[in-house]
Design an enzyme around this catalytic site. Structure first.
Site, PDB file in Angstrom:
ATOM      1  N   THR A  71       0.824  -1.197   0.000  1.00 13.01           N
ATOM      2  CA  THR A  71       0.000   0.000   0.000  1.00 13.01           C
ATOM      3  C   THR A  71       0.864   1.256   0.000  1.00 13.01           C
ATOM      4  O   THR A  71       2.083   1.177  -0.181  1.00 13.01           O
ATOM      5  CB  THR A  71      -1.032  -0.045   1.156  1.00 13.01           C
ATOM      6  OG1 THR A  71      -1.960   1.031   1.003  1.00 13.01           O
ATOM      7  CG2 THR A  71      -0.368   0.021   2.530  1.00 13.01           C
ATOM      8  N   LYS A 106       3.256   1.447  -3.903  1.00 15.53           N
ATOM      9  CA  LYS A 106       2.654   0.702  -5.021  1.00 15.53           C
ATOM     10  C   LYS A 106       3.445   0.837  -6.329  1.00 15.53           C
ATOM     11  O   LYS A 106       3.565  -0.130  -7.081  1.00 15.53           O
ATOM     12  CB  LYS A 106       1.207   1.143  -5.242  1.00 15.53           C
ATOM     13  CG  LYS A 106       0.252   0.713  -4.130  1.00 15.53           C
ATOM     14  CD  LYS A 106      -1.179   1.143  -4.444  1.00 15.53           C
ATOM     15  CE  LYS A 106      -2.117   0.727  -3.313  1.00 15.53           C
ATOM     16  NZ  LYS A 106      -3.524   1.033  -3.621  1.00 15.53           N
ATOM     17  N   ASN A 121      -0.617  -3.823  -6.044  1.00 18.13           N
ATOM     18  CA  ASN A 121      -1.046  -3.869  -4.638  1.00 18.13           C
ATOM     19  C   ASN A 121      -1.074  -5.294  -4.083  1.00 18.13           C
ATOM     20  O   ASN A 121      -1.359  -5.489  -2.911  1.00 18.13           O
ATOM     21  CB  ASN A 121      -2.411  -3.194  -4.454  1.00 18.13           C
ATOM     22  CG  ASN A 121      -3.564  -4.051  -4.950  1.00 18.13           C
ATOM     23  OD1 ASN A 121      -3.367  -4.957  -5.760  1.00 18.13           O
ATOM     24  ND2 ASN A 121      -4.753  -3.773  -4.474  1.00 18.13           N
ATOM     25  N   ASP A 131      -7.192  -3.144  -7.335  1.00 13.93           N
ATOM     26  CA  ASP A 131      -8.030  -1.990  -6.984  1.00 13.93           C
ATOM     27  C   ASP A 131      -9.179  -1.803  -7.980  1.00 13.93           C
ATOM     28  O   ASP A 131     -10.310  -1.492  -7.585  1.00 13.93           O
ATOM     29  CB  ASP A 131      -7.188  -0.706  -6.920  1.00 13.93           C
ATOM     30  CG  ASP A 131      -6.286  -0.665  -5.696  1.00 13.93           C
ATOM     31  OD1 ASP A 131      -6.637  -1.276  -4.663  1.00 13.93           O
ATOM     32  OD2 ASP A 131      -5.218  -0.018  -5.766  1.00 13.93           O
ATOM     33  N   GLY A 147     -10.530  13.960 -10.111  1.00 13.99           N
ATOM     34  CA  GLY A 147      -9.239  13.629  -9.527  1.00 13.99           C
ATOM     35  C   GLY A 147      -8.340  12.882 -10.490  1.00 13.99           C
ATOM     36  O   GLY A 147      -8.813  12.083 -11.307  1.00 13.99           O
ATOM     37  N   ALA A 148      -7.057  13.160 -10.415  1.00 20.25           N
ATOM     38  CA  ALA A 148      -6.087  12.519 -11.303  1.00 20.25           C
ATOM     39  C   ALA A 148      -4.853  12.085 -10.520  1.00 20.25           C
ATOM     40  O   ALA A 148      -3.737  12.072 -11.034  1.00 20.25           O
ATOM     41  CB  ALA A 148      -5.705  13.471 -12.441  1.00 20.25           C
ATOM     42  N   ALA A 168      -4.724   7.340  -6.826  1.00 20.71           N
ATOM     43  CA  ALA A 168      -5.908   6.513  -6.586  1.00 20.71           C
ATOM     44  C   ALA A 168      -6.864   6.488  -7.774  1.00 20.71           C
ATOM     45  O   ALA A 168      -7.681   5.586  -7.899  1.00 20.71           O
ATOM     46  CB  ALA A 168      -6.634   7.021  -5.343  1.00 20.71           C
ATOM     47  N   ARG A 215      -8.020  19.621 -10.802  1.00 16.23           N
ATOM     48  CA  ARG A 215      -7.558  20.983 -10.520  1.00 16.23           C
ATOM     49  C   ARG A 215      -6.308  21.283 -11.337  1.00 16.23           C
ATOM     50  O   ARG A 215      -6.187  22.335 -11.940  1.00 16.23           O
ATOM     51  CB  ARG A 215      -7.274  21.084  -9.011  1.00 16.23           C
ATOM     52  CG  ARG A 215      -6.735  22.401  -8.557  1.00 16.23           C
ATOM     53  CD  ARG A 215      -6.591  22.412  -7.060  1.00 16.23           C
ATOM     54  NE  ARG A 215      -5.653  21.389  -6.583  1.00 16.23           N
ATOM     55  CZ  ARG A 215      -5.403  21.143  -5.300  1.00 16.23           C
ATOM     56  NH1 ARG A 215      -6.046  21.807  -4.360  1.00 16.23           N
ATOM     57  NH2 ARG A 215      -4.535  20.213  -4.943  1.00 16.23           N
TER      58      ARG A 215
END
Ligand code: ATR
Length: 274
Positions: A63, A67, A88, A103, A128-129, A132, A153
């Site tokens: 984790t 990763k 992972n 994931d 989000g980039a 995750a 953003r």
């Protein structure tokens, strides 16, 4: 008897020992699954002790923040993890470290269970980039969603992911959100927005397609500020806890030889621990 680990730094907040401990007990298997605090400097040595058998582990989870480096350091990453550049789940076979990333499997299996038909849409919006978001983008693409808008953003980071994952991924600036949401069938938050007390932007979910699904990969709290907004606006929402539970199952099967079940009692064990 097999022994497995979760290695990260820090590691004390990991829920994985609770999940695997629950399965070991409910399936009455001998073996162990424990948390290993492995600092960045110690990672190479830790993986070497796994490879040469001196650690006593048959495999384990990797984790944050390891990763990506574990991907570079393992011997046999599968195709899925090669495209992601992150692993992972590790297992030892004939002295070689095999690896994958579960994931994306966890993400899609959770939605299959709680919002069947979620993938019958043409357009998804992913907020989000960061690290995750990658497995989520790959998984949604692989389920055939034609257009995947990655809103971030920092536009440059979204562009990098569009380059990595191909033409169905479109990099978008935050200001485009209201337009992109119109008619979209799926919205996924992969950011920690609102978790640190900063104000959460108001998002209009009502312009999404009929039956649209809104989900979050964050699971503490279970109902994130964005999920709460979407629910108030009448959308179908799915929390991120199931992703955590389902991503654990393939590893458990590799190390301990039995396919575990994600049930309501396991979900409650994690909720009670929050
Ligand atoms: P992780 O590996 O958990 O995804 P990360 O790589 O730090 O963490 O990514 C965090 C994501 O949340 C990024 O997409 C980040 O946007 P930037 O790439 O512009 O940094 C996004 N994020 C975090 N805080 C944010 C905020 N206050 N407003 C908008 N986006 C935010």
């Amino acid at each position: 008897v097999n022994h497995a680990f979760v290695a990260g730094y820090p590691i004390k907040h990991s829920r994985s020992p609770l999940i695997h401990g629950y399965w070991l007990k409910s399936l009455a298997l001998e073996g162990s699954y424990g948390a290993q605090a492995v600092s960045p400097e110690a990672l190479v040595g830790f993986l070497q002790s796994l490879r040469d058998g001196t650690s006593g582990f048959g495999g384990g989870n990797i984790t944050i923040p390891h990763k990506e480096r574990a991907f570079s350091l393992c011997d046999r990453p599968d195709d899925l993890s090669r495209e992601l550049g992150a692993v992972n789940t590790l297992w030892l076979k004939d002295g070689l470290l095999h690896a994958t990333n579960t994931d994306g499997y966890g993400f899609t299996t959770n939605l299959d269970e709680r919002a069947a038909g979620w993938d019958h849409c043409d357009t998804a919006v992913i907020l989000g980039a960061g690290g995750a978001s990658r497995a989520v983008i790959q998984a949604v693409r692989d389920r055939g969603v034609k257009t995947i808008h990655v809103v971030n953003r920092t536009l440059e980071k979204a562009r990098e992911l569009a380059d990595r994952f191909g033409p169905s991924i479109r990099a978008q600036a935050m200001g485009e959100m209201p337009d992109l949401m119109k008619g979209a069938g799926l919205f996924i938050n992969t950011t920690s927005l609102g978790m640190d007390g900063t104000p959460v932007p108001q998002i209009d979910f009502t312009t999404m397609a009929k039956g649209a699904v809104v989900t979050d990969i964050v699971y503490v709290p279970l109902k994130t500020p964005l999920l709460a907004q979407a629910e108030t606006q009448g959308l179908r929402i799915v929390d991120g806890l199931g992703m955590l539970l389902h991503q654990a199952a393939p590893g458990f099967e590799k190390w301990f030889g039995r396919r575990p079940v994600v049930d309501a009692a396991l979900r409650q064990v994690i909720i009670d621990d929050m």
